[in-house]
Design an enzyme around this catalytic site. Sequence first.
Site, PDB file in Angstrom:
ATOM      1  N   GLU A   1       7.493  11.403   0.368  1.00 55.76           N
ATOM      2  CA  GLU A   1       6.152  11.350  -0.220  1.00 55.76           C
ATOM      3  C   GLU A   1       6.122  10.747  -1.630  1.00 55.76           C
ATOM      4  OE1 GLU A   1       4.014  15.066   0.407  1.00 55.76           O
ATOM      5  OE2 GLU A   1       5.170  15.308   2.256  1.00 55.76           O
ATOM      6  N   GLY A   2       7.287  10.483  -2.198  1.00 57.26           N
ATOM      7  CA  GLY A   2       7.309   9.875  -3.519  1.00 57.26           C
ATOM      8  C   GLY A   2       7.374   8.356  -3.423  1.00 57.26           C
ATOM      9  N   VAL A   3       7.446   7.714  -4.583  1.00 62.43           N
ATOM     10  CA  VAL A   3       7.573   6.252  -4.618  1.00 62.43           C
ATOM     11  C   VAL A   3       9.053   5.899  -4.780  1.00 62.43           C
ATOM     12  CG1 VAL A   3       6.961   4.141  -5.871  1.00 62.43           C
ATOM     13  CG2 VAL A   3       5.265   5.942  -5.555  1.00 62.43           C
ATOM     14  N   ASP A   4       9.644   5.346  -3.728  1.00 59.74           N
ATOM     15  CA  ASP A   4      11.059   4.922  -3.728  1.00 59.74           C
ATOM     16  C   ASP A   4      12.018   6.084  -3.993  1.00 59.74           C
ATOM     17  OD1 ASP A   4      10.127   2.283  -3.370  1.00 59.74           O
ATOM     18  OD2 ASP A   4       9.922   2.000  -5.534  1.00 59.74           O
TER      19      ASP A   4
ATOM     20  N   LEU B   1       1.571   4.807   1.279  1.00 60.57           N
ATOM     21  CA  LEU B   1       1.187   5.576   2.459  1.00 60.57           C
ATOM     22  C   LEU B   1       1.002   7.035   2.049  1.00 60.57           C
ATOM     23  CD1 LEU B   1       3.774   3.872   4.804  1.00 60.57           C
ATOM     24  CD2 LEU B   1       1.283   3.557   4.868  1.00 60.57           C
TER      25      LEU B   1
ATOM     26  N   HIS C   1      14.044  -1.772  -1.136  1.00 56.50           N
ATOM     27  CA  HIS C   1      13.648  -1.867  -2.537  1.00 56.50           C
ATOM     28  C   HIS C   1      14.697  -2.695  -3.287  1.00 56.50           C
ATOM     29  CE1 HIS C   1      11.628  -0.688  -6.214  1.00 56.50           C
ATOM     30  NE2 HIS C   1      12.811  -0.455  -6.740  1.00 56.50           N
TER      31      HIS C   1
ATOM     32  N   ARG D   1       0.847  -1.205   0.000  1.00 56.51           N
ATOM     33  CA  ARG D   1       0.000   0.000   0.000  1.00 56.51           C
ATOM     34  C   ARG D   1       0.875   1.244   0.000  1.00 56.51           C
ATOM     35  NH1 ARG D   1      -5.237   0.199   1.282  1.00 56.51           N
ATOM     36  NH2 ARG D   1      -5.118   2.225   2.326  1.00 56.51           N
TER      37      ARG D   1
ATOM     38  N   ASN E   1      12.164   1.901   3.990  1.00 55.14           N
ATOM     39  CA  ASN E   1      11.654   0.922   3.030  1.00 55.14           C
ATOM     40  C   ASN E   1      12.840   0.185   2.423  1.00 55.14           C
ATOM     41  OD1 ASN E   1       9.780  -0.386   1.245  1.00 55.14           O
ATOM     42  ND2 ASN E   1      10.451   1.003  -0.385  1.00 55.14           N
TER      43      ASN E   1
ATOM     44  N   ALA F   1      21.003 -10.179  -0.622  1.00 56.78           N
ATOM     45  CA  ALA F   1      21.593  -8.886  -0.241  1.00 56.78           C
ATOM     46  C   ALA F   1      20.628  -8.115   0.660  1.00 56.78           C
ATOM     47  CB  ALA F   1      21.930  -8.074  -1.488  1.00 56.78           C
TER      48      ALA F   1
HETATM   49  C1  GRF Z   1      11.424  -7.498  -1.407  1.00 59.53           C
HETATM   50  O1  GRF Z   1      12.042  -7.772  -2.633  1.00 59.53           O
HETATM   51  C2  GRF Z   1      11.500  -6.042  -1.099  1.00 59.53           C
HETATM   52  O2  GRF Z   1      12.659  -5.415  -1.579  1.00 59.53           O
HETATM   53  C3  GRF Z   1      10.297  -5.491  -1.832  1.00 59.53           C
HETATM   54  O3  GRF Z   1       9.304  -6.465  -1.655  1.00 59.53           O
HETATM   55  C4  GRF Z   1       9.923  -7.724  -1.463  1.00 59.53           C
HETATM   56  C5  GRF Z   1       9.403  -8.288  -0.181  1.00 59.53           C
HETATM   57  O4  GRF Z   1       9.852  -9.602   0.013  1.00 59.53           O
HETATM   58  N1  GRF Z   1       9.914  -4.190  -1.337  1.00 59.53           N
HETATM   59  P1  GRF Z   1       9.604 -10.338   1.398  1.00 59.53           P
HETATM   60  O5  GRF Z   1       8.098 -10.309   1.643  1.00 59.53           O
HETATM   61  O6  GRF Z   1      10.342  -9.594   2.462  1.00 59.53           O
HETATM   62  O7  GRF Z   1      10.109 -11.719   1.198  1.00 59.53           O
END
Ligand code: GRF
Length: 249
Positions: A181-184, A132, A148, A130, A146, A212
Amino acid sequence: MTRRRRPRSSASTPIRAPASPAQPDRGKVRKGGGAPLRGNLRVGVLASGRGTNLQAIIDAIESGELPATLAVVVSDREGAAALERARKHGAPAVFLNPKDHGDRAACDHALRRLLEAHGVELVCLAGFMRILGPAFVRSLAGRVMNIHPSLLPAFPGLAAQRQALDYGVKVAGATVHFVDEGVDTGPIIVQDAVPVLPDDTEDTLSARILEAEHRLYPRAIRLFAEGRLGIAGRRVIVGEPDHRWPAPR
Ligand code: GRF
């Protein structure tokens, strides 16, 4: 009823989000980590799916590598495996059904109250699907991370590993960043690179990046727990443990 520990006052002080990610403000350093919380940082994890990053956080806590407590895990999906992982660990696991709340703002408000009720000091998004809203993000600026699966700012959004393969990059990786407030788009805390091999598929590359990720997220949370993270515009500065950051102006 068990009384939940409230966050320390310094930990609940909102940290202003940068006015604009495009305008670096190198002069000022905002504290992203807050007061010393050694051994006791209360982490809330938001996850929608399988929860392997949550598991990496749990493992790091249980091994003593991460001085934190898993205060609560919240999911917007009732059947999320992440909730089951939390329960096995003995942590509160809550399904927050978006349908029970009128709109995104109302749902975000309920989420905020839930996190407060569990005394959460740092919110970690780990596969939380979701978006936010701005009010939620602003109210917790510098306290939401977060993870990514790309080397941001390359390949934000969905299917980052697929994007990397399609683009033909030779190096991929993972990023933990503060949420804005942006996406990633928020300030980057830590990154780790992995090679892209000639015969990689989306699955094999995703698996290499995921390894990683599992090293990276506990490392980022530990830096926060040790009070070592400061934010200056777009840059996250890593100081010594319990670094005395100048007060924000
Ligand atoms: C991961 O690849 C994370 O970087 C991305 O969503 C995935 C979540 O994987 N945001 P998990 O549920 O932690 O296995």
